[in-house]
Design a protein around this motif. Structure first.
Motif, PDB file in Angstrom:
ATOM      1  N   VAL A   1       0.869  -1.183   0.000  1.00 36.59           N
ATOM      2  CA  VAL A   1       0.000   0.000   0.000  1.00 36.59           C
ATOM      3  C   VAL A   1       0.898   1.222   0.000  1.00 36.59           C
ATOM      4  CG1 VAL A   1      -1.755   1.305   1.261  1.00 36.59           C
ATOM      5  CG2 VAL A   1      -1.835  -1.196   1.237  1.00 36.59           C
ATOM      6  N   VAL A   2       0.680   2.112  -0.965  1.00 34.70           N
ATOM      7  CA  VAL A   2       1.498   3.322  -1.095  1.00 34.70           C
ATOM      8  C   VAL A   2       0.592   4.542  -0.988  1.00 34.70           C
ATOM      9  CG1 VAL A   2       3.098   4.617  -2.540  1.00 34.70           C
ATOM     10  CG2 VAL A   2       3.129   2.112  -2.603  1.00 34.70           C
ATOM     11  N   ASN A   3       0.953   5.461  -0.100  1.00 35.73           N
ATOM     12  CA  ASN A   3       0.268   6.744   0.016  1.00 35.73           C
ATOM     13  C   ASN A   3       1.236   7.839  -0.413  1.00 35.73           C
ATOM     14  OD1 ASN A   3      -2.458   6.303   1.409  1.00 35.73           O
ATOM     15  ND2 ASN A   3      -1.058   5.142   2.715  1.00 35.73           N
TER      16      ASN A   3
ATOM     17  N   ILE B   1      -2.531  12.711  -1.460  1.00 39.90           N
ATOM     18  CA  ILE B   1      -3.056  13.047  -2.796  1.00 39.90           C
ATOM     19  C   ILE B   1      -3.285  11.803  -3.647  1.00 39.90           C
ATOM     20  CG2 ILE B   1      -2.091  15.379  -2.829  1.00 39.90           C
ATOM     21  CD1 ILE B   1       0.210  14.320  -4.553  1.00 39.90           C
ATOM     22  N   GLY B   2      -2.868  10.650  -3.158  1.00 41.54           N
ATOM     23  CA  GLY B   2      -3.088   9.413  -3.900  1.00 41.54           C
ATOM     24  C   GLY B   2      -2.793   8.201  -3.034  1.00 41.54           C
ATOM     25  N   SER B   3      -3.673   7.199  -3.112  1.00 39.92           N
ATOM     26  CA  SER B   3      -3.473   5.942  -2.390  1.00 39.92           C
ATOM     27  C   SER B   3      -3.597   4.794  -3.375  1.00 39.92           C
ATOM     28  CB  SER B   3      -4.516   5.791  -1.276  1.00 39.92           C
ATOM     29  OG  SER B   3      -4.349   6.785  -0.290  1.00 39.92           O
ATOM     30  N   TYR B   4      -2.670   3.830  -3.283  1.00 40.94           N
ATOM     31  CA  TYR B   4      -2.589   2.745  -4.273  1.00 40.94           C
ATOM     32  C   TYR B   4      -2.303   1.427  -3.568  1.00 40.94           C
ATOM     33  CZ  TYR B   4      -1.718   7.052  -6.795  1.00 40.94           C
ATOM     34  OH  TYR B   4      -1.806   8.338  -7.262  1.00 40.94           O
ATOM     35  N   VAL B   5      -2.857   0.350  -4.125  1.00 40.61           N
ATOM     36  CA  VAL B   5      -2.543  -1.003  -3.642  1.00 40.61           C
ATOM     37  C   VAL B   5      -1.938  -1.770  -4.806  1.00 40.61           C
ATOM     38  CG1 VAL B   5      -3.426  -3.158  -2.694  1.00 40.61           C
ATOM     39  CG2 VAL B   5      -4.424  -0.978  -1.958  1.00 40.61           C
ATOM     40  N   TYR B   6      -0.775  -2.380  -4.545  1.00 37.48           N
ATOM     41  CA  TYR B   6      -0.081  -3.173  -5.557  1.00 37.48           C
ATOM     42  C   TYR B   6      -0.039  -4.631  -5.099  1.00 37.48           C
ATOM     43  CZ  TYR B   6       1.284   1.256  -7.593  1.00 37.48           C
ATOM     44  OH  TYR B   6       1.251   2.503  -8.169  1.00 37.48           O
ATOM     45  N   ARG B   7      -0.481  -5.499  -6.001  1.00 38.45           N
ATOM     46  CA  ARG B   7      -0.517  -6.939  -5.718  1.00 38.45           C
ATOM     47  C   ARG B   7       0.624  -7.622  -6.464  1.00 38.45           C
ATOM     48  NH1 ARG B   7      -3.624 -11.872  -7.509  1.00 38.45           N
ATOM     49  NH2 ARG B   7      -4.289 -12.848  -5.548  1.00 38.45           N
TER      50      ARG B   7
ATOM     51  N   TYR C   1       4.511  -6.117  -9.851  1.00 38.96           N
ATOM     52  CA  TYR C   1       3.403  -5.641  -9.022  1.00 38.96           C
ATOM     53  C   TYR C   1       2.334  -5.031  -9.916  1.00 38.96           C
ATOM     54  CZ  TYR C   1       6.107  -6.376  -4.791  1.00 38.96           C
ATOM     55  OH  TYR C   1       6.813  -6.947  -3.769  1.00 38.96           O
ATOM     56  N   GLU C   2       1.081  -5.414  -9.651  1.00 39.67           N
ATOM     57  CA  GLU C   2      -0.057  -4.925 -10.416  1.00 39.67           C
ATOM     58  C   GLU C   2      -0.880  -3.977  -9.552  1.00 39.67           C
ATOM     59  OE1 GLU C   2      -4.216  -6.656 -12.349  1.00 39.67           O
ATOM     60  OE2 GLU C   2      -2.846  -7.994 -11.277  1.00 39.67           O
ATOM     61  N   ASN C   3      -1.227  -2.823 -10.110  1.00 46.49           N
ATOM     62  CA  ASN C   3      -2.073  -1.875  -9.401  1.00 46.49           C
ATOM     63  C   ASN C   3      -3.506  -2.415  -9.395  1.00 46.49           C
ATOM     64  OD1 ASN C   3      -3.854   0.240  -8.727  1.00 46.49           O
ATOM     65  ND2 ASN C   3      -2.476   1.788  -9.519  1.00 46.49           N
ATOM     66  N   VAL C   4      -4.040  -2.706  -8.177  1.00 45.66           N
ATOM     67  CA  VAL C   4      -5.395  -3.254  -8.060  1.00 45.66           C
ATOM     68  C   VAL C   4      -6.343  -2.290  -7.345  1.00 45.66           C
ATOM     69  CG1 VAL C   4      -4.701  -5.680  -8.209  1.00 45.66           C
ATOM     70  CG2 VAL C   4      -4.718  -4.533  -5.975  1.00 45.66           C
ATOM     71  N   PHE C   5      -5.824  -1.129  -6.940  1.00 43.90           N
ATOM     72  CA  PHE C   5      -6.682  -0.120  -6.297  1.00 43.90           C
ATOM     73  C   PHE C   5      -6.034   1.252  -6.428  1.00 43.90           C
ATOM     74  CE2 PHE C   5      -8.117   2.548  -2.842  1.00 43.90           C
ATOM     75  CZ  PHE C   5      -9.484   2.334  -2.820  1.00 43.90           C
ATOM     76  N   THR C   6      -6.852   2.236  -6.790  1.00 41.54           N
ATOM     77  CA  THR C   6      -6.372   3.609  -6.922  1.00 41.54           C
ATOM     78  C   THR C   6      -7.432   4.570  -6.397  1.00 41.54           C
ATOM     79  OG1 THR C   6      -5.049   3.122  -8.885  1.00 41.54           O
ATOM     80  CG2 THR C   6      -5.669   5.413  -8.557  1.00 41.54           C
ATOM     81  N   ASP C   7      -7.028   5.537  -5.573  1.00 37.64           N
ATOM     82  CA  ASP C   7      -7.901   6.641  -5.172  1.00 37.64           C
ATOM     83  C   ASP C   7      -7.056   7.904  -5.180  1.00 37.64           C
ATOM     84  OD1 ASP C   7      -9.428   8.633  -3.738  1.00 37.64           O
ATOM     85  OD2 ASP C   7     -10.666   7.010  -2.967  1.00 37.64           O
TER      86      ASP C   7
END
Length: 197
Positions: free
Chosen positions: A98-100, A110-116, A122-128
């Protein structure tokens, strides 16, 4: 006199009991080798997560907006404003990441991401990317926090917070719960001065 003499003998004996601070008879000192204190590894425990270059991960991710990539610069020397968490969110064989991404001045998300992890990458599976936003791992769930502001209020004076919980299901994150907290509008520590007559 005999009673006083008996009491005089009992007092020194009770002061040396095991509950006091006197000497205690614990038996002979141990002379053999002391056992090893090195803990044994639990074979069922997950291995320590492998650290990733979160800045590179974000900058090379086509799902991350150009605005976030442009704002992702070092705050001091080579220190980037990113928070990174590792944990099991998607049931992958190794830890998800999880990267903020934050702003330098006031640490606003300004951005939150989950990489699987998938096949050595690593694949980005969530972005806000709707600030202010911050993602965390909580007992296997992804928890997103968003500060709320009334019109005209400053960044340092949020009116509340929305907390959204996501759970991995059928190869994606599905919303499980949403909670809104409204902050008190009273001025902290301030009280009206009494009027002078």
């Amino acid at each position: 006199m005999a009673v006083l003499a008996a009491l005089g003998l009992l007092l020194p004996l009770t002061s040396c009991s095991t509950g006091g601070s006197g000497t205690r008879d614990e038996g002979p000192a141990r002379s053999g080798p002391v056992g090893s204190t090195t803990p044994t590894a639990d074979p069922s425990a997950s291995p320590s997560p492998k650290s990733v270059d979160a800045v590179r991960l974000v900058k090379e991710d086509p799902k991350v907006s150009q605005a976030v990539k442009r704002d992702l610069k070092p705050c001091v020397a080579d220190e980037y404003p990113v928070d990174v968490s590792y944990g099991n969110l998607t049931g992958a064989s190794s830890s998800d990441v999880v990267v903020n991404v934050l702003t330098c001045g006031d640490a606003v998300g300004i951005g939150s991401y989950v990489y699987r992890p998938t096949g050595g990458a690593y694949e980005n599976v969530f972005t806000d990317e709707q600030p202010p936003v911050y993602a965390e791992i909580d007992r296997g769930d992804l928890v997103l926090s968003k500060q709320l502001y009334e019109e005209g209020s400053s960044q340092s004076d949020p009116s509340g917070e929305e907390v959204i919980t996501y759970r991995w299901s059928s190869d994606r994150f599905a919303e499980q719960d949403r909670t809104r907290n409204n902050y008190s509008k009273t001025v902290s520590g301030a009280s009206a001065a009494p009027d002078d007559d």
